[in-house]
Each structure stands twice: as C-alpha cells, then as structure tokens.
Design an enzyme around this catalytic site. Structure first.
Site, PDB file in Angstrom:
ATOM      1  N   GLY A  46       0.788  -1.236   0.000  1.00 28.72           N
ATOM      2  CA  GLY A  46       0.000   0.000   0.000  1.00 28.72           C
ATOM      3  C   GLY A  46       0.811   1.272   0.000  1.00 28.72           C
ATOM      4  CB  SER A 105       0.766   4.340  -4.428  1.00 31.07           C
ATOM      5  OG  SER A 105      -0.172   3.301  -4.482  1.00 31.07           O
ATOM      6  CG  ASP A 139      -4.165  -0.809  -1.298  1.00 30.62           C
ATOM      7  OD1 ASP A 139      -4.703  -1.908  -1.049  1.00 30.62           O
ATOM      8  OD2 ASP A 139      -3.053  -0.692  -1.837  1.00 30.62           O
TER       9      ASP A 139
HETATM   10  O1  PMV Z   1      -0.971  -5.344  -4.655  1.00 33.31           O
HETATM   11  P1  PMV Z   1      -1.868  -4.679  -3.688  1.00 33.31           P
HETATM   12  O2  PMV Z   1      -1.726  -5.077  -2.275  1.00 33.31           O
HETATM   13  O3  PMV Z   1      -2.009  -3.208  -3.901  1.00 33.31           O
HETATM   14  O4  PMV Z   1      -3.288  -5.304  -3.863  1.00 33.31           O
HETATM   15  C1  PMV Z   1      -4.013  -5.360  -4.991  1.00 33.31           C
HETATM   16  C2  PMV Z   1      -5.306  -5.963  -4.613  1.00 33.31           C
HETATM   17  C3  PMV Z   1      -6.150  -6.286  -5.806  1.00 33.31           C
HETATM   18  O5  PMV Z   1      -7.335  -6.881  -5.288  1.00 33.31           O
HETATM   19  C4  PMV Z   1      -5.462  -7.259  -6.726  1.00 33.31           C
HETATM   20  C5  PMV Z   1      -6.509  -5.034  -6.587  1.00 33.31           C
HETATM   21  C6  PMV Z   1      -7.439  -4.090  -5.869  1.00 33.31           C
HETATM   22  O6  PMV Z   1      -7.521  -2.928  -6.317  1.00 33.31           O
HETATM   23  O7  PMV Z   1      -8.107  -4.475  -4.897  1.00 33.31           O
END
Ligand code: PMV
Length: 318
Positions: free
Chosen positions: A107, A109, A152
């Site tokens: 997370g 960003s 996030d």
């Molecule tokens: O890679 P990360 O932790 O930013 O997670 C992405 C999570 C997904 O479900 C793949 C994408 C999202 O926007 O929820």
C-alpha cells in the site's frame, strides 16, 4: 502557521484480493511497522500559493506547478486543495518520505497519498475525516492505477483491520485474540495494474471458469472474519491455504511465491498465501508465537529478501 507532521501505515491483504475487484469481500489490516510521512513547513518569505514538494527517496525537489497533472504526489496535493477550496494558499514546502516497500502489495502509494492529504488539510486548517481522506486517496489511486477496488485507501485511512466490499459500508474489525503474522517479500514484483489486467482478460475469456473461483474466495473472506476476531488458528490456516490455491487457479501466483508458501508451511506455519496483486510481492504466513523465529528463518533461507513480523491486536498492528 505551525509546521505539520503526519503519518500513514502500510497495509497487507489477508483474504480476498482480486475477487474484491469483482464485488467480493476482502480483509486487510494496517501494518504500522512501516509508514509514509508528510511534513509541511510554511515559507513565510515566499509569494502566496507557491508550493514546493521534496521527496528525497525519489530525488524529487520541484514546484507543484511544474509537475504533470497525473503526478502521484502532485495530484494528492491538488485534489486536497480542490476539495477544500481555501481562499488563500500560503506558500509551503511539503516533504514526503516512506519506509513502505514499493510495488510489493503493502500500500505504499495509498499511504503516501493519505499522509499528504492529511498534512495539506491540517496545514490549511481543515483536518479531514477518515472517510474524506479515504475518498481523496481513492481518486489519487485511480489516476495511478486505473481501477483500484478501494481497499488500500480504506484500510490505510482508517488504520484498522476491516472487511471491504465495493458498494457496501466497510466493517471495522475489533480483534479479540491477537495473531502473529509474517510478511515475506519475494524480491520479485509485477505492478498490480498488470496482474489486475491479466485477471480481467482471463475473466473475459472464461467467465464460467473464473466466477466460481471468485465466489469461493469471497466465501473464504466471509468465513475468515470471525476466525480472525476470535484468533481461531486452525480455521484461519485452512482458509489461507485454500485462498492461496484459488489464487493459483486465477494464475496470479508464481514459482517463487509458491516456494515461499511451501517453505512457511514446512517450517510449521499454520497457513500461508500470497498477498496483494501477486506474480511477485509478498506472501503472508500465520504462525503461533513459538513459530515466529523458525518460520522467519526458513523464509529467509528459501529466498525471501525481507521479512516483517507483526502482531494483529486490538485495533492496530504494532
Ligand atoms: O498489490 P496490492 O496489495 O495493492 O493489492 C491489490 C489488490 C487487488 O485486489 C489485486 C486489486 C485491488 O484494487 O483491490
């Protein structure tokens, strides 16, 4: 006008990544061992409205007006100002730093955006609610990542474990029994936007194959909620392993991630899975307190490049 300092934690997804983009619930927790910080110093001598952004980690030292519209730091500042519409903008310098590993699903960003939004709104004398901070950070994420689910910005702005589902109010989790987690970085990374796009094309080609996998991942996240609150290790372990197997079927795991998951299980972890976008990034392993050392050592031997251990307690992860 006083100087301002704000922080925002990293995060990790425990259950439900990818399926969350298709409307299923997912569970994420803040990780305060790593964080993004933003500090603002007023520039009394400079002309009003002059904003300088200094981010030594990425060798950035520039005036806001010179940054591209879609610059992630610049857009966090601009969107906050557009939201607050202050009558006057005093001149200031914003400094941004982060200890959150980038492009590894922690997370980074969103945390940087949250720290900046908080700092700018505090500096302008209008501190924003967690909900407003989360909404603005989502807009910044959208500029960067296209179609983020929103998990996030929620978990980072609220700084609490939560269940997130698109189109529904999130549920903050009050943890009764602490659990120990290990986050192991594979050293490989694929931008989340790419893995999300790869899953989208798989879904478009074979929805009848992929939809049931998402439904099962959603059912796991629903089931995991109570197990997490109650610290039910056997149940959580089983659900983690099942979630990893489903993510493999969605083709977002990798040889390295599978090896790390196996190394954690062989060393006695209760359960393990990849976390985040996949094809690199982190795995997470749930361990009993006695296993923290052994499993961490085994993960390093198996090639993890960084380990963060963390205890999920009451309202935050120390
Ligand atoms: O890679 P990360 O932790 O930013 O997670 C992405 C999570 C997904 O479900 C793949 C994408 C999202 O926007 O929820």
């Amino acid at each position: 006008m006083a100087a301002i300092f704000t922080k925002a934690p990293g995060k990790i997804i425990l259950f439900g990544e990818h399926a969350v983009v298709y409307g299923q619930p997912a569970i994420a927790i803040p990780v305060t061992r790593v964080n993004a910080t933003a500090s603002i110093v007023p520039e009394i001598q400079a002309e009003p409205g002059l904003v300088r952004i200094h981010a030594p980690d990425i060798q950035l030292n520039a005036e806001l007006s010179t940054l591209a519209e879609n610059h992630p730091l610049g857009s966090a500042v601009r969107l906050t100002m557009e939201w607050l519409k202050p009558e006057d903008i005093p001149s200031f310098t914003l400094q941004v730093t982060s200890t959150i590993p980038i492009a590894s699903g922690m997370g980074s960003s969103a945390a940087i955006a949250v720290a900046i939004i908080r700092a700018v709104s505090d500096f302008l004398g209008s501190p924003l609610s967690a909900q407003d901070v989360s909404s603005l950070a989502f807009e910044v994420e959208r500029i960067q990542h296209g179609t983020p689910s929103g998990i996030d910005n929620h978990v980072i702005a609220y700084q609490q474990p939560l269940v997130f589902q698109q189109g529904k109010p999130h549920q903050l989790l009050k943890i009764d029994q602490p659990t120990h987690w290990i986050i192991a970085d594979s050293g490989e990374s694929t931008p989340t936007r790419e893995t999300v796009a790869a899953v989208r094309s798989l879904f478009d080609q074979e929805p009848e194959y992929i939809q049931p996998l998402f439904d099962s991942i959603g059912a796991i996240a629903r089931d995991a909620k109570d197990a997490l609150i109650n610290g039910n290790l056997p149940r959580l372990g089983m659900l983690l392993n099942q979630n990893h197997a489903l993510l493999k079927q969605v083709k977002v795991s990798s040889t390295r991630l599978d090896q790390l998951v196996q190394a954690a299980l062989d060393a006695g972890a209760v359960g393990a899975k990849l976390s985040g976008g996949g094809r690199g990034g982190n795995i997470i392993a749930l361990v009993s307190p006695e296993q923290v050392e052994t499993v961490s050592t085994s993960l390093l031997k198996a090639g993890a490049v960084n380990i963060i251990t963390t205890l999920l307690t009451g309202n935050e992860i120390p």
